[in-house]
Design a protein around this motif. Structure first.
Motif, PDB file in Angstrom:
ATOM      1  N   GLY A 163      50.649  42.572  33.611  1.00  0.00           N
ATOM      2  CA  GLY A 163      49.540  43.656  33.670  1.00  0.00           C
ATOM      3  C   GLY A 163      50.288  44.816  32.427  1.00  0.00           C
ATOM      4  O   GLY A 163      50.314  46.067  32.707  1.00  0.00           O
TER       5      GLY A 163
ATOM      6  N   THR B 152      53.046  54.572  35.607  1.00  0.00           N
ATOM      7  CA  THR B 152      53.901  54.319  34.438  1.00  0.00           C
ATOM      8  C   THR B 152      55.341  54.944  34.421  1.00  0.00           C
ATOM      9  O   THR B 152      56.411  54.363  33.985  1.00  0.00           O
ATOM     10  CB  THR B 152      53.103  54.493  33.142  1.00  0.00           C
ATOM     11  OG1 THR B 152      51.750  54.062  33.174  1.00  0.00           O
ATOM     12  CG2 THR B 152      53.938  53.878  31.874  1.00  0.00           C
TER      13      THR B 152
ATOM     14  N   ASP C  21      48.652  40.075  30.433  1.00  0.00           N
ATOM     15  CA  ASP C  21      47.487  41.048  30.866  1.00  0.00           C
ATOM     16  C   ASP C  21      46.362  40.150  30.922  1.00  0.00           C
ATOM     17  O   ASP C  21      46.165  39.077  30.099  1.00  0.00           O
ATOM     18  CB  ASP C  21      47.320  42.129  29.945  1.00  0.00           C
ATOM     19  CG  ASP C  21      46.414  43.400  30.734  1.00  0.00           C
ATOM     20  OD1 ASP C  21      47.239  44.493  30.837  1.00  0.00           O
ATOM     21  OD2 ASP C  21      45.365  43.095  31.114  1.00  0.00           O
TER      22      ASP C  21
ATOM     23  N   ASN D 228      52.748  46.846  37.377  1.00  0.00           N
ATOM     24  CA  ASN D 228      51.930  48.135  37.681  1.00  0.00           C
ATOM     25  C   ASN D 228      50.487  47.598  37.674  1.00  0.00           C
ATOM     26  O   ASN D 228      49.725  47.611  36.648  1.00  0.00           O
ATOM     27  CB  ASN D 228      52.316  49.117  36.458  1.00  0.00           C
ATOM     28  CG  ASN D 228      51.564  50.466  36.941  1.00  0.00           C
ATOM     29  OD1 ASN D 228      50.931  50.571  37.762  1.00  0.00           O
ATOM     30  ND2 ASN D 228      51.784  51.277  35.983  1.00  0.00           N
TER      31      ASN D 228
HETATM   32  C1  LIG Z   1      47.623  50.395  35.440  1.00  0.00           C
HETATM   33  S1  LIG Z   1      47.424  49.467  33.968  1.00  0.00           S
HETATM   34  C2  LIG Z   1      49.427  49.343  33.747  1.00  0.00           C
HETATM   35  C3  LIG Z   1      49.575  49.238  32.229  1.00  0.00           C
HETATM   36  C4  LIG Z   1      51.335  49.416  31.848  1.00  0.00           C
HETATM   37  N1  LIG Z   1      51.903  48.365  32.485  1.00  0.00           N
HETATM   38  C5  LIG Z   1      51.810  50.588  32.455  1.00  0.00           C
HETATM   39  O1  LIG Z   1      52.789  50.684  33.247  1.00  0.00           O
HETATM   40  O2  LIG Z   1      51.417  51.844  32.099  1.00  0.00           O
HETATM   41  C6  LIG Z   1      47.124  48.004  34.787  1.00  0.00           C
HETATM   42  C7  LIG Z   1      47.098  46.698  33.807  1.00  0.00           C
HETATM   43  O3  LIG Z   1      46.841  45.589  34.477  1.00  0.00           O
HETATM   44  C8  LIG Z   1      45.936  44.635  33.891  1.00  0.00           C
HETATM   45  N2  LIG Z   1      45.659  43.735  35.154  1.00  0.00           N
HETATM   46  C9  LIG Z   1      45.051  44.014  36.306  1.00  0.00           C
HETATM   47  N3  LIG Z   1      44.932  43.022  37.060  1.00  0.00           N
HETATM   48  C10 LIG Z   1      45.851  42.005  36.650  1.00  0.00           C
HETATM   49  C11 LIG Z   1      46.339  40.725  37.004  1.00  0.00           C
HETATM   50  N4  LIG Z   1      45.764  40.164  38.216  1.00  0.00           N
HETATM   51  N5  LIG Z   1      47.110  40.079  36.102  1.00  0.00           N
HETATM   52  C12 LIG Z   1      47.534  40.656  35.067  1.00  0.00           C
HETATM   53  N6  LIG Z   1      47.117  41.845  34.581  1.00  0.00           N
HETATM   54  C13 LIG Z   1      46.204  42.458  35.316  1.00  0.00           C
HETATM   55  C14 LIG Z   1      44.870  45.662  33.367  1.00  0.00           C
HETATM   56  O4  LIG Z   1      44.295  44.785  32.751  1.00  0.00           O
HETATM   57  C15 LIG Z   1      45.809  46.590  32.903  1.00  0.00           C
HETATM   58  O5  LIG Z   1      45.982  46.503  31.436  1.00  0.00           O
END
Ligand SMILES: C[S@@+](CC[C@H](N)C(=O)[O-])C[C@H]1O[C@@H](n2cnc3c(N)ncnc32)[C@H](O)[C@@H]1O
Length: 291
Positions: free
Chosen positions: A156, A133, A178, A225
């Motif tokens: 995400g 992040t 997400d 991310n």
């Molecule tokens: C590591 S967190 C990142 C959160 C925030 N963007 C940050 O940078 O702190 C990853 C997020 O991506 C979501 N996620 C995982 N696979 C995904 C996908 N294929 N499409 C969209 N979101 C996804 C998860 O639910 C989670 O909330």
């Protein structure tokens, strides 16, 4: 059900070696790992699994990474409580670029010139404490200062922290998606809390088949991310939804060792790597359309 294994290790180098071995493993299905320094300067590596891992594969990987000195650990269900909040309680505010990500208890730490983003440790990922992040926030500050982006996607979004950063610092509209409906609800709440509720559209979407993507495409900036595996799987969809003339992609959630395979997947879609930054063993990659 999420499972956790907590391993005490002596040094930061050992913690990193274990995290990198996990990231490089093709047999363990991309477990998530977090490292925490203890008061006595030793480290804890917490490994989270969405499905029960093969214990023999895990034990062998740990023994190899630790060069034979295997710490005692068990793989056990994560207590069914608000574990993200619990694990992040009391953490300090985080600075990345001009951004300060803080909880409500740290409002007095905001300094003149800070772009403050208030996020409580809660049910979604993204308080700024994780290297992925923080790496994205620093890159957002850099690229959005250098250039004006039109349509923007935060794929995400977790707590919405990256979308909120763009909206707050640059007054831009962001589509924040997400796969987790809790994350999109939390993102809406955080966007309002941070005064940018009107700039952020948060949608729960599994895959690019959801019409919300076509409605906003082509994107001039896509930030994702997630993790190396899904990022590789999404390379084609991300590239297809990118502005053909001036699209930029920022990817994070991958360990240093995973950089080449993720980069190769996007190069195969006609993008070229323009910058690669590392924070706490995690990479943030910036790619643009090859001209
Ligand atoms: C590591 S967190 C990142 C959160 C925030 N963007 C940050 O940078 O702190 C990853 C997020 O991506 C979501 N996620 C995982 N696979 C995904 C996908 N294929 N499409 C969209 N979101 C996804 C998860 O639910 C989670 O909330």
């Amino acid at each position: 059900m999420t499972l956790i294994a907590s391993l005490p290790v002596a040094t930061e180098e050992m913690a990193q070696a274990l995290v990198e071995a996990l990231g490089a493993s093709e047999e363990l299905d991309f477990p998530t790992a977090a490292t925490t320094e203890q008061a006595d300067k030793s480290w804890i590596v917490d490994i989270y699994f969405e499905d029960a891992p093969d214990e023999t594969v895990l034990a062998t990987l740990i023994a190899d990474a630790m060069k034979g000195s295997v710490p005692h650990y068990t793989v056990a269900p994560l207590p069914d409580e608000d574990w993200v909040a619990k694990s992040l309680e009391g953490l300090r505010p985080v600075r990345a670029g001009r951004f300060l990500v803080h909880g409500s208890h740290d409002r007095e730490k905001i300094r003149p010139g800070d772009i403050a983003i208030e996020i409580e440790a809660g049910e979604a990922f993204g308080t700024g404490h994780h290297g992925t992040t923080a790496g994205c926030l620093a890159e957002i500050d850099r690229i959005c200062t250098a250039r004006d982006f039109g349509s923007i996607l935060d794929l995400g979004t977790g707590t919405g922290v990256l979308a909120i950063a763009i909206a707050k610092a640059f007054g831009k509209r962001v589509l924040a998606t997400d796969i987790d409906a809790v994350a999109t609800r939390v993102t809406r709440e955080n966007a309002v809390l941070n005064g940018v509720g009107d700039l952020i559209e948060a949608e729960t979407a599994e895959g690019f088949g959801n019409p919300v993507f076509a409605a906003h495409a082509p994107f001039e900036l896509i930030i994702a991310n997630i993790l190396a595996g899904p990022l590789i799987a999404l390379a084609g969809d991300i590239a297809r939804h990118l502005d053909p003339a001036s699209g930029t992609v920022v990817l994070s959630g991958l360990l240093t060792a995973q950089g080449p395979s993720v980069t190769a997947a996007y190069e195969a879609e006609g993008l070229k790597l323009v910058r690669s930054g590392e924070m706490e063993g995690w990479l943030t990659l910036t790619l643009e359309r090859a001209r």
